[in-house]
Design an enzyme around this catalytic site. Structure first.
Site, PDB file in Angstrom:
ATOM      1  NE  ARG A 130      -1.666  -2.464   2.768  1.00 41.13           N
ATOM      2  CZ  ARG A 130      -1.845  -3.710   2.339  1.00 41.13           C
ATOM      3  NH1 ARG A 130      -2.888  -4.029   1.638  1.00 41.13           N
ATOM      4  NH2 ARG A 130      -0.969  -4.658   2.639  1.00 41.13           N
ATOM      5  CB  THR A 131       3.431   2.530   2.352  1.00 39.94           C
ATOM      6  OG1 THR A 131       2.669   1.993   3.426  1.00 39.94           O
ATOM      7  CG2 THR A 131       3.978   3.881   2.738  1.00 39.94           C
ATOM      8  CE  LYS A 139      28.728  -2.515  -5.846  1.00 43.49           C
ATOM      9  NZ  LYS A 139      29.206  -1.487  -6.767  1.00 43.49           N
ATOM     10  NE  ARG A 157       7.048   0.539   5.018  1.00 40.22           N
ATOM     11  CZ  ARG A 157       5.818   0.025   4.985  1.00 40.22           C
ATOM     12  NH1 ARG A 157       5.644  -1.258   4.731  1.00 40.22           N
ATOM     13  NH2 ARG A 157       4.772   0.773   5.205  1.00 40.22           N
ATOM     14  CG  HIS A 193       3.308   3.631   8.845  1.00 39.20           C
ATOM     15  ND1 HIS A 193       3.405   4.545   7.801  1.00 39.20           N
ATOM     16  CD2 HIS A 193       2.953   2.445   8.277  1.00 39.20           C
ATOM     17  CE1 HIS A 193       3.118   3.927   6.671  1.00 39.20           C
ATOM     18  NE2 HIS A 193       2.847   2.650   6.921  1.00 39.20           N
TER      19      HIS A 193
END
Ligand code: CP
Length: 270
Positions: free
Chosen positions: A55-56, A84, A105, A133
């Site tokens: 969703r986000t 790396k 996120r 959130h």
């Protein structure tokens, strides 16, 4: 788009005032009803999602496209130079040279705050571990306004995973200036964290803690249900013990108020 022009980043609901929330709700309503069409004028946003999202991520990608900007999404963190051994600091500094905005996120609590402290461009927290959130909370406030017609003086229960549930941390702080009665329903070891409860106490917010939905269901305007997040448990046995504790079915809803609504940030499981 900010009401407070000093505001640059969106990291935690603790940083957001009541006026900012009302401003966001007003802007969202105007955009939804076609009264306002902001133009991002070709600006670029980097979507750095180091944790799964449906969703986000799609919401930000869609918003950037519809508002005349472009989202550049990290397809797979494993394919960046982090793999790396590059530090998060260097990766963020590098990506920030290409874009106007970073939306991030991460499973690591505090990592979005860290990004906002080192970058010269705005950072939006799209969920950091079990912490915050904030964009979900703003959307939730808009949904509450749409379904209840107000934000003030509501009886709202938050159910299930209050310890690890970043959406309920952000939403309880978002509601704190609107005189709510909050009911926190969870098993003992998934209770709302002390720092959130202390923040609510400092703002004289009414809240109480319960084991059972049945104790409060007939008073509620909103029941906000969360998912038990398997990925946040280090001990699988602890997850098995709590995964089926709260089932929302028809019998439990028999005495609810007419205005009662169930909300869930999703995904729903089981
Ligand atoms: N509500 C929410 O954050 O959903 P996603 O994890 O699918 O983005």
């Amino acid at each position: 788009m900010w009401n407070n022009k000093q505001m640059k980043h969106l990291i935690s609901m603790q940083d957001i005032s009541k006026e900012d929330i009302l401003h966001f709700v007003d802007v969202a309503e105007k955009i939804e009803t076609g009264k306002l069409s902001p133009d991002l004028n070709g600006q670029l946003a980097a979507l750095l999602f180091f944790e799964p999202s449906t969703r986000t991520k799609f919401s930000f990608e869609t918003a950037m496209k519809k508002l005349g900007g472009t989202a550049l999404s990290l397809k797979d963190a494993e394919q960046t130079s982090l793999k790396k051994g590059e530090s998060l600091h260097d990766t963020l500094m590098t990506i920030s040279q290409y874009v106007d905005l970073v939306i991030m996120r991460s499973p690591i609590e505090g990592s979005c705050r860290y990004a906002s402290e080192i970058l010269n461009i705005p950072v939006i927290n799209a969920g950091d571990g079990a912490n915050q959130h904030p964009t979900q909370a703003l959307l939730d406030m808009y949904s509450i306004m749409k379904t209840q017609g107000r934000l003030d003086n509501l009886n709202i229960a938050m159910v299930e995973n209050l310890k690890f549930g970043r959406t309920v941390h952000s939403l309880s702080q978002a509601l704190s200036d609107f005189s709510p009665n909050l009911y926190f329903i969870s098993p003992g070891h998934l209770k709302m964290p002390e720092h959130i409860k202390n923040d609510l106490k400092s703002k004289n917010v009414n809240f109480s803690e319960h084991d059972k939905i049945e104790d409060v269901i007939d008073k509620l305007d909103i029941m906000y249900v969360t998912r038990i997040q398997k990925e946040r448990f280090t001990d699988p046995e602890e997850y098995e013990k709590v995964k089926n504790l709260y089932i929302v079915d028809t019998p439990i809803l028999k005495n609810v108020k007419d205005s009662f609504k169930i909300m869930h940030p999703l995904p729903r499981v089981m």
